[in-house]
Design a protein around this motif. Structure first.
Motif, mmCIF file in Angstrom:
data_model
loop_
_atom_site.group_PDB
_atom_site.id
_atom_site.type_symbol
_atom_site.label_atom_id
_atom_site.label_comp_id
_atom_site.label_asym_id
_atom_site.label_seq_id
_atom_site.Cartn_x
_atom_site.Cartn_y
_atom_site.Cartn_z
ATOM 1 N N GLU A 1 0.827 -1.206 0.000
ATOM 2 C CA GLU A 1 0.000 0.000 0.000
ATOM 3 C C GLU A 1 0.860 1.253 0.000
ATOM 4 N N GLN A 2 1.950 1.245 0.761
ATOM 5 C CA GLN A 2 2.873 2.376 0.747
ATOM 6 C C GLN A 2 3.502 2.539 -0.630
ATOM 7 N N ALA A 3 3.876 1.430 -1.250
ATOM 8 C CA ALA A 3 4.468 1.498 -2.592
ATOM 9 C C ALA A 3 3.499 2.134 -3.570
ATOM 10 N N GLU A 4 2.240 1.765 -3.473
ATOM 11 C CA GLU A 4 1.230 2.325 -4.373
ATOM 12 C C GLU A 4 1.082 3.822 -4.167
ATOM 13 N N ARG A 5 1.044 4.246 -2.905
ATOM 14 C CA ARG A 5 0.918 5.677 -2.618
ATOM 15 C C ARG A 5 2.151 6.443 -3.073
ATOM 16 N N ALA A 6 3.314 5.843 -2.894
ATOM 17 C CA ALA A 6 4.558 6.506 -3.300
ATOM 18 C C ALA A 6 4.596 6.735 -4.807
ATOM 19 N N VAL A 7 4.248 5.722 -5.561
ATOM 20 C CA VAL A 7 4.263 5.853 -7.024
ATOM 21 C C VAL A 7 3.206 6.847 -7.480
ATOM 22 N N ALA A 8 2.043 6.851 -6.835
ATOM 23 C CA ALA A 8 1.001 7.819 -7.172
ATOM 24 C C ALA A 8 1.479 9.244 -6.919
ATOM 25 N N ALA A 9 2.364 9.419 -5.932
ATOM 26 C CA ALA A 9 2.896 10.744 -5.622
ATOM 27 C C ALA A 9 4.012 11.166 -6.568
ATOM 28 N N GLY A 10 4.522 10.212 -7.366
ATOM 29 C CA GLY A 10 5.564 10.558 -8.329
ATOM 30 C C GLY A 10 6.867 9.814 -8.183
ATOM 31 N N ALA A 11 6.935 8.860 -7.263
ATOM 32 C CA ALA A 11 8.171 8.089 -7.080
ATOM 33 C C ALA A 11 8.458 7.246 -8.318
ATOM 34 N N ARG A 12 9.695 7.290 -8.779
ATOM 35 C CA ARG A 12 10.108 6.545 -9.965
ATOM 36 C C ARG A 12 10.787 5.224 -9.620
ATOM 37 N N PHE A 13 11.100 5.015 -8.349
ATOM 38 C CA PHE A 13 11.645 3.746 -7.889
ATOM 39 C C PHE A 13 11.308 3.603 -6.410
ATOM 40 N N VAL A 14 11.420 2.378 -5.912
ATOM 41 C CA VAL A 14 11.042 2.080 -4.533
ATOM 42 C C VAL A 14 12.185 1.326 -3.860
ATOM 43 N N VAL A 15 12.504 1.725 -2.638
ATOM 44 C CA VAL A 15 13.554 1.078 -1.857
ATOM 45 C C VAL A 15 12.944 0.615 -0.533
ATOM 46 N N SER A 16 13.288 -0.596 -0.124
ATOM 47 C CA SER A 16 12.772 -1.151 1.119
ATOM 48 C C SER A 16 13.939 -1.611 1.989
ATOM 49 N N PRO A 17 13.807 -1.548 3.307
ATOM 50 C CA PRO A 17 14.908 -2.005 4.163
ATOM 51 C C PRO A 17 15.067 -3.513 4.193
ATOM 52 N N GLY A 18 14.042 -4.247 3.743
ATOM 53 C CA GLY A 18 14.109 -5.700 3.710
ATOM 54 C C GLY A 18 13.427 -6.237 2.470
ATOM 55 N N PHE A 19 13.415 -7.565 2.345
ATOM 56 C CA PHE A 19 12.782 -8.199 1.190
ATOM 57 C C PHE A 19 11.361 -8.623 1.555
ATOM 58 N N ASP A 20 10.384 -8.082 0.834
ATOM 59 C CA ASP A 20 8.980 -8.415 1.065
ATOM 60 C C ASP A 20 8.330 -8.743 -0.279
ATOM 61 N N GLU A 21 7.794 -9.941 -0.386
ATOM 62 C CA GLU A 21 7.232 -10.391 -1.666
ATOM 63 C C GLU A 21 6.097 -9.491 -2.147
ATOM 64 N N GLU A 22 5.262 -9.006 -1.227
ATOM 65 C CA GLU A 22 4.125 -8.182 -1.635
ATOM 66 C C GLU A 22 4.579 -6.833 -2.170
ATOM 67 N N VAL A 23 5.598 -6.259 -1.562
ATOM 68 C CA VAL A 23 6.134 -4.990 -2.062
ATOM 69 C C VAL A 23 6.725 -5.190 -3.459
ATOM 70 N N VAL A 24 7.487 -6.265 -3.643
ATOM 71 C CA VAL A 24 8.082 -6.555 -4.951
ATOM 72 C C VAL A 24 6.995 -6.762 -5.992
ATOM 73 N N ALA A 25 5.969 -7.521 -5.649
ATOM 74 C CA ALA A 25 4.882 -7.787 -6.598
ATOM 75 C C ALA A 25 4.149 -6.508 -6.975
ATOM 76 N N LYS A 26 3.903 -5.639 -6.009
ATOM 77 C CA LYS A 26 3.212 -4.379 -6.308
ATOM 78 C C LYS A 26 4.059 -3.499 -7.219
ATOM 79 N N CYS A 27 5.363 -3.452 -6.975
ATOM 80 C CA CYS A 27 6.232 -2.632 -7.832
ATOM 81 C C CYS A 27 6.280 -3.189 -9.252
ATOM 82 N N ARG A 28 6.254 -4.493 -9.387
ATOM 83 C CA ARG A 28 6.186 -5.088 -10.723
ATOM 84 C C ARG A 28 4.882 -4.683 -11.419
ATOM 85 N N GLU A 29 3.795 -4.738 -10.662
ATOM 86 C CA GLU A 29 2.497 -4.337 -11.211
ATOM 87 C C GLU A 29 2.512 -2.881 -11.654
#
Length: 209
Positions: free
Chosen positions: A74-102
């Motif tokens: 959900e944070q990834a979605e909001r970040a991209v909607a705000a204009g983020a061109r890439f996403v960085v996470s402190p750990g590996f989370d499958e849901e975050v990766v899947a959302k960024c792929r989407e």
């Protein structure tokens, strides 16, 4: 991913990591970083103002802006909607990766162990964030982790300062180095953008081969 991270970084090897308390700081901060030679910046989702800051800095146009400390899809979605061109996470989370792929944006998950790196590689990612780099052992730890995985590229972040840049850049597996020392909260709170510009220019200069 439709855009490789190397393209997003636009040739720079310095990734400023920003925790920005107020959106009023965003435009002068973006201007100082860009004038100092930075080409991208990571705005951490550690403050309530993060989305507004991403939006304002992206609108400035001088930087490619990403979102950091992204913990959920959900944070990834909001970040991209705000204009983020890439996403960085402190750990590996499958849901975050899947959302960024989407959303078709590059994602850089954090890893601290060989197991986490293997999971990221298995997910089709070749660039990861070594975090927290200095507490984990710095360039020695990075070198040991990179040896069995020659296909991996690293963006070490966490506790790194200007005095350690050369050590990290000496490692062929390092794509870029992330750091919060370029624009610490203390400088943002007092509005010392001239010092942020100086620190950025110094880091960019030392990042050159």
């Amino acid at each position: 991913m439709t855009t490789p991270l190397t393209s997003v970084l636009a040739g720079t090897r310095i990734l400023p990591v920003l925790t920005v308390p107020s959106p009023t700081t965003a435009i002068p901060l973006a201007a100082a970083l860009a004038e100092g030679g930075a080409r991208c910046a990571e705005v951490t989702f550690r403050t309530d103002a993060a989305e507004q800051v991403v939006k304002a800095m992206a609108a400035h146009g001088g930087l490619t802006v990403g979102a950091g400390t992204v913990l959920t899809a959900e944070q990834a979605e909001r970040a991209v909607a705000a204009g983020a061109r890439f996403v960085v996470s402190p750990g590996f989370d499958e849901e975050v990766v899947a959302k960024c792929r989407e959303l078709e944006v590059p994602v850089v998950p954090g890893v601290a162990t060989a197991t986490e790196l293997m999971r990221a590689l298995r997910a089709g990612l070749d660039t990861v964030k070594l975090f927290p780099a200095e507490p984990l052992g710095g360039p020695d730890a990075l070198r040991a982790l990179a040896a069995p995985f020659p296909q991996a590229r690293f963006v070490p972040t966490g506790g790194i300062g200007i005095d350690r840049l050369a050590d990290y850049f000496a490692e062929p597996s390092v794509l870029a180095v992330g750091g919060s020392w370029l624009a610490p909260v203390a400088l943002l709170e007092c509005g010392d953008y001239a010092e942020i510009l100086r620190l950025t220019a110094q880091a960019v200069e030392r990042s050159r081969p």
